[in-house]
Design an enzyme around this catalytic site. Structure first.
Site, PDB file in Angstrom:
ATOM      1  N   HIS A  72       0.843  -1.190   0.000  1.00 28.94           N
ATOM      2  CA  HIS A  72       0.000   0.000   0.000  1.00 28.94           C
ATOM      3  C   HIS A  72       0.879   1.241   0.000  1.00 28.94           C
ATOM      4  O   HIS A  72       1.798   1.365   0.815  1.00 28.94           O
ATOM      5  CB  HIS A  72      -0.912   0.020   1.230  1.00 28.94           C
ATOM      6  CG  HIS A  72      -2.073  -0.902   1.109  1.00 28.94           C
ATOM      7  ND1 HIS A  72      -3.209  -0.782   1.895  1.00 28.94           N
ATOM      8  CD2 HIS A  72      -2.308  -1.962   0.296  1.00 28.94           C
ATOM      9  CE1 HIS A  72      -4.075  -1.734   1.560  1.00 28.94           C
ATOM     10  NE2 HIS A  72      -3.542  -2.467   0.611  1.00 28.94           N
ATOM     11  N   TYR A 201      -9.525   5.593   6.874  1.00 29.14           N
ATOM     12  CA  TYR A 201      -9.740   6.055   8.244  1.00 29.14           C
ATOM     13  C   TYR A 201     -10.792   7.158   8.199  1.00 29.14           C
ATOM     14  O   TYR A 201     -10.561   8.210   7.594  1.00 29.14           O
ATOM     15  CB  TYR A 201      -8.446   6.610   8.840  1.00 29.14           C
ATOM     16  CG  TYR A 201      -7.400   5.566   9.144  1.00 29.14           C
ATOM     17  CD1 TYR A 201      -7.181   5.140  10.455  1.00 29.14           C
ATOM     18  CD2 TYR A 201      -6.604   5.016   8.137  1.00 29.14           C
ATOM     19  CE1 TYR A 201      -6.211   4.193  10.755  1.00 29.14           C
ATOM     20  CE2 TYR A 201      -5.634   4.068   8.425  1.00 29.14           C
ATOM     21  CZ  TYR A 201      -5.451   3.660   9.727  1.00 29.14           C
ATOM     22  OH  TYR A 201      -4.487   2.718  10.018  1.00 29.14           O
ATOM     23  N   PRO A 293      -4.629   0.623  18.499  1.00 29.27           N
ATOM     24  CA  PRO A 293      -4.394   0.094  17.156  1.00 29.27           C
ATOM     25  C   PRO A 293      -4.513   1.116  16.029  1.00 29.27           C
ATOM     26  O   PRO A 293      -4.213   0.796  14.875  1.00 29.27           O
ATOM     27  CB  PRO A 293      -5.467  -0.989  17.023  1.00 29.27           C
ATOM     28  CG  PRO A 293      -6.558  -0.567  17.949  1.00 29.27           C
ATOM     29  CD  PRO A 293      -5.872   0.100  19.102  1.00 29.27           C
ATOM     30  N   LYS A 297       0.923   0.103  14.984  1.00 31.00           N
ATOM     31  CA  LYS A 297       2.307   0.115  15.443  1.00 31.00           C
ATOM     32  C   LYS A 297       2.694  -1.068  16.328  1.00 31.00           C
ATOM     33  O   LYS A 297       3.892  -1.281  16.570  1.00 31.00           O
ATOM     34  CB  LYS A 297       2.580   1.415  16.222  1.00 31.00           C
ATOM     35  CG  LYS A 297       2.678   2.628  15.332  1.00 31.00           C
ATOM     36  CD  LYS A 297       3.992   2.650  14.584  1.00 31.00           C
ATOM     37  CE  LYS A 297       3.972   3.596  13.398  1.00 31.00           C
ATOM     38  NZ  LYS A 297       3.414   3.020  12.181  1.00 31.00           N
ATOM     39  N   TYR A 385       3.668   6.800   9.985  1.00 28.35           N
ATOM     40  CA  TYR A 385       2.880   5.622   9.606  1.00 28.35           C
ATOM     41  C   TYR A 385       3.749   4.571   8.916  1.00 28.35           C
ATOM     42  O   TYR A 385       3.635   3.372   9.201  1.00 28.35           O
ATOM     43  CB  TYR A 385       1.735   6.028   8.687  1.00 28.35           C
ATOM     44  CG  TYR A 385       0.620   5.005   8.606  1.00 28.35           C
ATOM     45  CD1 TYR A 385      -0.551   5.147   9.350  1.00 28.35           C
ATOM     46  CD2 TYR A 385       0.729   3.879   7.778  1.00 28.35           C
ATOM     47  CE1 TYR A 385      -1.563   4.195   9.277  1.00 28.35           C
ATOM     48  CE2 TYR A 385      -0.281   2.943   7.709  1.00 28.35           C
ATOM     49  CZ  TYR A 385      -1.425   3.094   8.457  1.00 28.35           C
ATOM     50  OH  TYR A 385      -2.425   2.157   8.400  1.00 28.35           O
TER      51      TYR A 385
END
Length: 391
Positions: A72, A201, A293, A297, A385
């Site tokens: 991704h 998200y 979550p 990580k 990220y």
């Protein structure tokens, strides 16, 4: 029984540490209280940072990852029924993430251990970790109804948040930092292709939602729910309806629905235990720290820990110096606290807290607008990220 490094726990941290140590020529034994089938099927993380994927490849565990993992190059933020993509390679100089479930990582590492002739000792319940403040620590465990002792030079506590190894650190030495969030995630696995090719998200006035996946044919989705929610309190139809509502956009995007095969609730908490080393006991992964979550990580922090730990143990073996082992806790905690900061920020950015006011809502939306319109803000998110440097 004797070895150089006794590893408690056959999750990804313990299994990867064992693999790295064997590649460095260091003897180790992995003790795991559950059976192999349980380790290979327990659902956990699914997003690997760039550095985590690179470490697995270097350790010889990359063949299936490269074949089946989903690379991704961004995520999508949704708020106000609008969509905004965060371009990871464009913001980080080429980094990305890979969707590949923790269950599959464990399967790959167990297969390598079996091929090496050094499988984990499953069904081995650790009873106590003793004498870690001496040169000769011991791990007492029960296997096959009989109590045994593993003598070693070092003990690696990779047995998770509820494990026993952290308890070997005296109370007067431990410093604990924690935070419990007033909401949880209701998660489902569904036999339906993902409705988007990257993670989504979504911030909504009714609460957060996440669209994720496990494979091209299996979707993983989450809803923010009140703390203490029971999975059975939501029907499948109610879950799909709420996901559709929170993920809705002003364009023609639509959520695909399918049979729900698993339903669970994940509590949201942050936890850090300092120090991560006491004597000859070294904690790694969830045994030392927990993150919510939202930032993906947990598994990645565990990999960072064991990379530092394996390097330090190899240095001690080659040179006789404990310099890197002495620095282990401080080295790992720098990265751990940056991950805690990022996951807390992401959680606060996207979840609606109980009792939130209109002022709180507008501030939250302003922060999201900042990420959507500022390259600097988007870069900070993308760098965190995709993963800070290991060690």
């Amino acid at each position: 029984m004797r070895t150089t490094v006794g590893i408690v726990g056959a999750g990804p941290a313990g299994l990867l540490l064992a693999r790295l140590l064997r590649l460095a020529g260091i003897d180790c034994v992995v003790l795991e209280c559950r059976d192999r089938a349980h380790v290979e099927r327990r659902q956990r993380a699914g997003v690997l940072e760039q550095g985590t994927a690179d470490v697995l490849r270097a350790a010889g565990a990359g063949e299936r990852l490269d074949r089946e993992g989903l690379r991704h190059e961004g995520i999508e933020l949704r708020f106000g029924r609008r969509r905004h993509r965060i371009d990871f390679p464009g913001l980080t100089g080429g980094r990305s993430v890979t969707v590949y479930a923790q269950t599959e990582v464990c399967k790959d590492l167990i297969a390598l251990a079996l091929a090496d002739g050094c499988p984990p000792l499953f069904h081995s319940e650790v009873l106590a970790v003793e004498d870690v403040d001496t040169p000769a620590p011991r791990v007492r465990f029960r296997r096959g109804g009989r109590e045994e002792v593993l003598e070693c030079d070092w003990v690696a506590g990779c047995d998770g948040f509820h494990g026993v190894t952290r308890g070997a650190v005296p109370a007067g030495v431990s410093r604990v930092h924690g935070w419990t969030y007033p909401y949880a995630w209701l998660g489902i696995l569904a036999d339906v292709p993902p409705s988007h090719d990257e993670l989504v998200y979504a911030r909504h006035d009714r609460g957060f939602a996440l669209l994720s996946m496990r494979s091209p044919s299996v979707s993983r989705l989450y809803l923010q729910v009140p703390e203490g929610t029971k999975p059975e309190s939501w029907t499948d139809g109610e879950i799909w309806a709420e996901l559709s509502r929170r993920l809705e956009t002003d364009d023609d995007w639509a959520l695909r629905r399918g049979p729900v095969t698993q339903k669970s609730v994940t509590p949201m908490r942050s936890y850090v235990h300092e120090p991560m080393r006491y004597g000859r006991l070294l904690l790694a992964g969830d045994a030392a720290h927990i993150v919510p979550p939202t930032g993906a990580k947990g598994l990645n922090l565990a990999v960072g820990d064991v990379v530092v730990l394996a390097r330090a143990l190899e240095h001690e073996l080659r040179t006789g110096s404990t310099e890197l082992l002495d620095a282990y806790s401080a080295t790992c905690l720098r990265r751990v606290w940056q991950a805690e900061r990022f996951c807390h920020d992401m959680t606060a950015l996207l979840h609606r807290a109980p009792g939130a006011t209109a002022f709180d809502d507008r501030l939250q939306l302003a922060r999201l607008e900042r990420v959507a319109t500022s390259r600097a803000a988007a870069t900070d998110l993308a760098e965190a990220y995709t993963g800070l440097p290991l060690g």
